[in-house]
Structure formats: C-alpha cells, structure tokens
Design a protein around this motif. Structure first.
Motif: not given
Length: 72
Positions: A1, A3-5, A39, A41, A62-64, A66-67
């Motif tokens: 997965m 992440r996006s900021y 983006d 960790s 932030t949000e996760i 999914p790939e």
C-alpha cells in the motif's frame, strides 16, 4: 500500500502555513519534511506533532492508497 500526504498540503494552504513554518512549529526535522514531500513513511510521532500544531486528526493529513492487484 502507498501513502499520500496530499491532505496535509491542502490543509496547510487552508491555514496559510508553509513547510518551514510547520517544521518549526511542530519541531520536526527537515529530513522528516522531505520524506513527507516524497510520500515516504515517517514515524507516527512526527504525524502526531503535525496534528497537534494543525489541531486536526491523523486522517486529516494522510491517507492510505491501496495498490492495485498486479495478478489481475
């Protein structure tokens, strides 16, 4: 997965705050700010400091993402 900021950057615009101001107020390193910009960790403690300064919840910055399943 992944992440996006992106939510963080939008919130900072709404609060008329730049990265340097946030870094100083949250007392986080320039390295941590650079990781956010890519983006990558960062420790949860860093996100907590940012949330404290911006008076928000972690889901507001932030949000996760999914790939997609590569087997399909």
């Amino acid at each position: 997965m992944a992440r996006s900021y992106n939510k963080l950057w939008k919130l900072m615009i709404d609060k008329k705050m730049n990265k340097t101001q946030l870094r100083t107020a949250a007392k986080i390193s320039s390295n941590a700010m650079a990781k956010l910009g890519r983006d990558e960790s960062v420790p949860i403690e860093t996100l907590e400091k940012i949330c404290n300064v911006l008076q928000c919840d972690i889901g507001d910055i932030t949000e996760i993402i999914p790939e997609e399943n590569k087997d399909e």
